[in-house]
Scaffold this active site. Sequence first.
Site, mmCIF file in Angstrom:
data_model
loop_
_atom_site.group_PDB
_atom_site.id
_atom_site.type_symbol
_atom_site.label_atom_id
_atom_site.label_comp_id
_atom_site.label_asym_id
_atom_site.label_seq_id
_atom_site.Cartn_x
_atom_site.Cartn_y
_atom_site.Cartn_z
ATOM 1 N N MET A 228 0.864 -1.175 0.000
ATOM 2 C CA MET A 228 0.000 0.000 0.000
ATOM 3 C C MET A 228 0.904 1.230 0.000
ATOM 4 S SD MET A 228 -1.202 -0.386 3.985
ATOM 5 C CE MET A 228 -2.539 0.754 3.796
ATOM 6 N N ALA A 230 1.782 4.258 2.413
ATOM 7 C CA ALA A 230 1.524 4.698 3.781
ATOM 8 C C ALA A 230 2.807 5.150 4.455
ATOM 9 C CB ALA A 230 0.881 3.567 4.589
ATOM 10 N N PHE A 299 7.299 2.489 6.477
ATOM 11 C CA PHE A 299 6.870 3.091 5.215
ATOM 12 C C PHE A 299 6.397 1.984 4.269
ATOM 13 C CE2 PHE A 299 9.876 7.045 5.424
ATOM 14 C CZ PHE A 299 9.141 7.516 6.504
ATOM 15 N N GLU A 300 5.228 2.175 3.693
ATOM 16 C CA GLU A 300 4.701 1.278 2.653
ATOM 17 C C GLU A 300 4.770 2.052 1.344
ATOM 18 O OE1 GLU A 300 3.300 -1.810 2.897
ATOM 19 O OE2 GLU A 300 3.126 -2.126 5.068
ATOM 20 N N ILE A 301 5.611 1.600 0.417
ATOM 21 C CA ILE A 301 5.972 2.465 -0.708
ATOM 22 C C ILE A 301 5.174 2.206 -1.981
ATOM 23 C CG2 ILE A 301 8.294 2.748 0.217
ATOM 24 C CD1 ILE A 301 9.301 0.845 -1.965
#
Length: 423
Positions: A228, A230, A299-301
């Site tokens: 995702m 985020a 961190f969701e990149i």
Amino acid sequence: MDSLSSHWIFLVFLACFPILILADAGFDPASVVTPINRDLYRTSADLMEEIEALVNRHPKKLSIETMESVNKGYEAQVAVVTYCRDRNEDDKSKFRILLTFGQHGRELITSELALRVLSILSEEEFLPKMDRKSMNNTLDKLIIKVVPMENLNGRKRVEAGDLCERRNGRGVDLNRNWSVDWGKKEKDYDPYEENPGSSPFSEPESQIMRKIALSFEPHLWVNVHSGMQALFMPYDHRNTTPDGASSAKMKALVNDLNYRHFQGHCMTGSGGGSVGYLAHGTATDYIYEIAKVPMAFTFEIYGDESAPVKDCFRMFNPTDQTTFKRVLNDWSAAFFTLFKFGPQLLGMANSNESVKLISMDDYLDGYLMSRRSRYGKKLEVFELGLQEIRSYFRLFLLSCVILMFMFCTRISKSKLQRPNASP
């Protein structure tokens, strides 16, 4: 019917025939599995070889070591790259950052980002519009440790064809193997996805990462994932963020990154409160709660939420060159903003540029935008409600100001009317 018409009918039939056959055979489009795009993604061996070559070309800035650990016959190796512009200076005098990538095997894009960040640090690649002088002044004060591929054994299983594998080489989810709230299972617990191991830190990879974190004592930690978009802060095992000054600084930083680099599209807040489920035994919660790192993030990149459940490569990794480059460029820029403002927020660096604080309206607008893209039109009513809340909040603030003005005016008049005290 003329010959030209017959020709076109025949071509249409040929084009549609495979579709008719697949439909008749019960073909399910959701069963399509996208293979690894070898034109974009390096193998784990090639990626680590390229990182080692990068280190060898820049020995004054970069160094690399491989740490090993064994548990009950299962062995793991973790490569750690250290960036430091002045090796003669004591590490403890600098702002220390620890970044880890590739904790889940299927998230190939994260290790590609690690290579990009290291390439920019070594000045073999450059970010657009980067002020090199300002950035070099920032980097002079930093020491950065990068783990490009935490879960090498799991990554090898993905490369062998198990594209949905997130666990390590013996089936343990490394992001459930840390000790904070370890082993707790939610109602939707998936033993395949979330196996926490036989005990906290049972896995060699987790043991190595804990050793690095406790010995290095970073001021800032980022665990990089995909699935995702985020910018998460603690907690993962609760649906709240921490209290206190450090939490406020983390919120200010993720809000700035979100609007500066992602136009407010990233989800923000606590992992447990934003992602839709609680996660127990995660690395970031341990780093914040036990290791006492002042700033800890996940961190969701990248994530393709339209991908079928079994199409894991597409779900967790960009499949086309344009998206691949955009993800690496945007997140590399975000990391260098993090390098600049992280020390400033913790009062460990002097800078003429202050962190951009996000207003309540901007934050709510970005929050709604990210939810709308995730859940569709269901949030239209919610959005209208929040618009009314913002209006009432403004009226409340205005009323407070007016009442305070009237109160101060009344006090001033009473003081003017009061008789002077006797000498």
